[in-house]
Write a protein that holds these residues in place. Structure first.
Motif, mmCIF file in Angstrom:
data_model
loop_
_atom_site.group_PDB
_atom_site.id
_atom_site.type_symbol
_atom_site.label_atom_id
_atom_site.label_comp_id
_atom_site.label_asym_id
_atom_site.label_seq_id
_atom_site.Cartn_x
_atom_site.Cartn_y
_atom_site.Cartn_z
ATOM 1 N N MET A 25 -18.831 10.114 9.488
ATOM 2 C CA MET A 25 -18.450 10.964 8.348
ATOM 3 C C MET A 25 -19.289 12.225 8.206
ATOM 4 O O MET A 25 -19.468 12.738 7.095
ATOM 5 N N ALA A 26 -19.789 12.737 9.324
ATOM 6 C CA ALA A 26 -20.541 14.000 9.270
ATOM 7 C C ALA A 26 -20.383 14.736 10.597
ATOM 8 O O ALA A 26 -20.054 14.124 11.624
ATOM 9 N N PHE A 27 -20.616 16.041 10.581
ATOM 10 C CA PHE A 27 -20.670 16.793 11.833
ATOM 11 C C PHE A 27 -21.800 16.234 12.693
ATOM 12 O O PHE A 27 -22.735 15.590 12.182
ATOM 13 N N HIS A 28 -21.726 16.473 13.986
ATOM 14 C CA HIS A 28 -22.743 15.942 14.901
ATOM 15 C C HIS A 28 -24.126 16.484 14.508
ATOM 16 O O HIS A 28 -24.259 17.665 14.164
ATOM 17 N N PRO A 29 -25.163 15.621 14.574
ATOM 18 C CA PRO A 29 -26.504 16.066 14.167
ATOM 19 C C PRO A 29 -26.984 17.312 14.909
ATOM 20 O O PRO A 29 -27.668 18.156 14.310
ATOM 21 N N ARG A 30 -26.600 17.470 16.178
ATOM 22 C CA ARG A 30 -27.044 18.678 16.910
ATOM 23 C C ARG A 30 -26.468 19.938 16.283
ATOM 24 O O ARG A 30 -27.117 20.989 16.250
ATOM 25 N N LEU A 31 -25.231 19.825 15.783
ATOM 26 C CA LEU A 31 -24.600 20.996 15.157
ATOM 27 C C LEU A 31 -25.219 21.256 13.784
ATOM 28 O O LEU A 31 -25.488 22.409 13.413
ATOM 29 N N ARG A 32 -25.477 20.155 13.052
ATOM 30 C CA ARG A 32 -26.090 20.324 11.722
ATOM 31 C C ARG A 32 -27.481 20.927 11.852
ATOM 32 O O ARG A 32 -27.866 21.797 11.080
ATOM 33 N N ASP A 33 -28.236 20.469 12.866
ATOM 34 C CA ASP A 33 -29.582 21.025 13.083
ATOM 35 C C ASP A 33 -29.494 22.515 13.412
ATOM 36 O O ASP A 33 -30.313 23.315 12.952
ATOM 37 N N PHE A 34 -28.490 22.864 14.218
ATOM 38 C CA PHE A 34 -28.321 24.278 14.586
ATOM 39 C C PHE A 34 -28.092 25.120 13.338
ATOM 40 O O PHE A 34 -28.738 26.168 13.141
ATOM 41 N N VAL A 35 -27.200 24.652 12.480
ATOM 42 C CA VAL A 35 -26.872 25.424 11.269
ATOM 43 C C VAL A 35 -28.086 25.487 10.332
ATOM 44 O O VAL A 35 -28.411 26.548 9.786
ATOM 45 N N GLN A 36 -28.767 24.349 10.202
ATOM 46 C CA GLN A 36 -29.972 24.327 9.346
ATOM 47 C C GLN A 36 -31.022 25.311 9.850
ATOM 48 O O GLN A 36 -31.765 25.900 9.066
ATOM 49 N N GLY A 37 -31.075 25.477 11.181
ATOM 50 C CA GLY A 37 -32.106 26.323 11.775
ATOM 51 C C GLY A 37 -31.744 27.802 11.825
ATOM 52 O O GLY A 37 -32.557 28.626 12.270
ATOM 53 N N LEU A 38 -30.533 28.156 11.382
ATOM 54 C CA LEU A 38 -30.147 29.572 11.431
ATOM 55 C C LEU A 38 -30.984 30.387 10.449
ATOM 56 O O LEU A 38 -31.224 29.935 9.319
ATOM 57 N N PRO A 39 -31.393 31.571 10.865
ATOM 58 C CA PRO A 39 -32.072 32.436 9.900
ATOM 59 C C PRO A 39 -31.066 32.942 8.873
ATOM 60 O O PRO A 39 -29.866 32.971 9.143
ATOM 61 N N ARG A 40 -31.553 33.332 7.707
ATOM 62 C CA ARG A 40 -30.652 33.907 6.703
ATOM 63 C C ARG A 40 -30.002 35.162 7.258
ATOM 64 O O ARG A 40 -30.670 35.981 7.892
ATOM 65 N N ARG A 41 -28.685 35.255 7.053
ATOM 66 C CA ARG A 41 -27.961 36.419 7.553
ATOM 67 C C ARG A 41 -28.432 37.667 6.820
ATOM 68 O O ARG A 41 -28.383 37.720 5.592
ATOM 69 N N GLU A 42 -28.875 38.651 7.561
ATOM 70 C CA GLU A 42 -29.383 39.865 6.909
ATOM 71 C C GLU A 42 -28.514 41.079 7.165
ATOM 72 O O GLU A 42 -28.623 42.071 6.464
ATOM 73 N N GLU A 43 -27.657 40.976 8.189
ATOM 74 C CA GLU A 43 -26.763 42.104 8.452
ATOM 75 C C GLU A 43 -25.389 41.780 7.891
ATOM 76 O O GLU A 43 -25.160 40.697 7.367
#
Ligand SMILES: Cc1cc2nc3c(=O)[nH]c(=O)nc-3n(C[C@H](O)[C@H](O)[C@H](O)COP(=O)(O)O)c2cc1C
Length: 159
Positions: free
Chosen positions: A56-74
């Motif tokens: 019932m969740a996206f794959h942990p590797r994908l969730r980690d990727f999204v969690q690790g994204l820097p805040r969008r500045e552009e």
């Protein structure tokens, strides 16, 4: 319009098929999260993010990727999310909204979400050979292409 698709597809390659269909419409490469430098995302107009659904969740590797994204500045990229799963999203345990929320918290406008059924051999279904065998099928991939065309149209290239 420059697009990239980030995909985790570990079970049967189901989600990769969907990502590939979308990628052809968007003229986007499909890559694993480990192959993306998050700092380079600002060079894209659009990023698609998807995986199969696991417990019932996206794959942990994908969730980690999204969690690790820097805040969008552009001003870019915009984002969309996609998934494949044996069963539709359960109202009592949605999986799309939590990932969308993290993206939005990081400043990525989420312009759409796509999901379709796919071959599922998770433990409860294994003894019967799984469910949704043969999916995603041509109709599912046609839906995925249609979705991608809709997203592409937002950027003014609706052909
Ligand atoms: C360990 C495991 C857990 C799963 N959990 C779910 C689930 O909670 N809900 C669901 O609908 N499908 C579930 N599935 C089915 C997968 O979401 C489905 O097969 C998906 O298409 C796999 O994508 P992939 O082949 O791209 O990795 C699960 C599959 C496995 C192997």
């Amino acid at each position: 319009m420059k697009a990239l698709i980030v995909c985790v597809s570990v079970s049967h390659g189901n989600t990769w098929k969907v990502a590939d269909a979308m990628g052809r419409v968007l003229d986007a490469s499909v890559v694993a999260p480990e192959d993306v430098d998050p700092g380079e995302l600002a060079g894209y107009d659009l990023v698609g993010i998807g995986s199969g659904i696991f417990r019932m969740a996206f794959h942990p590797r994908l969730r980690d990727f999204v969690q690790g994204l820097p805040r969008r500045e552009e001003e870019r990229p915009d984002a969309f999310v996609f998934s494949t799963s044996g069963l539709p999203e359960a109202p009592f345990r949605p999986y799309t909204r939590p990932l969308v929320r993290v993206l939005e918290e990081k400043g990525f406008p989420v312009v759409g979400a796509f999901s379709c059924r796919a071959w599922d051999t998770w433990a409860p279904f294994k003894p019967v050979g799984g469910i949704r065998k043969g999916r995603p099928d041509e109709d599912d991939l046609a839906e995925a292409r249609l979705f991608a065309r809709g997203v592409r149209a937002r950027f003014g290239s609706a052909t």
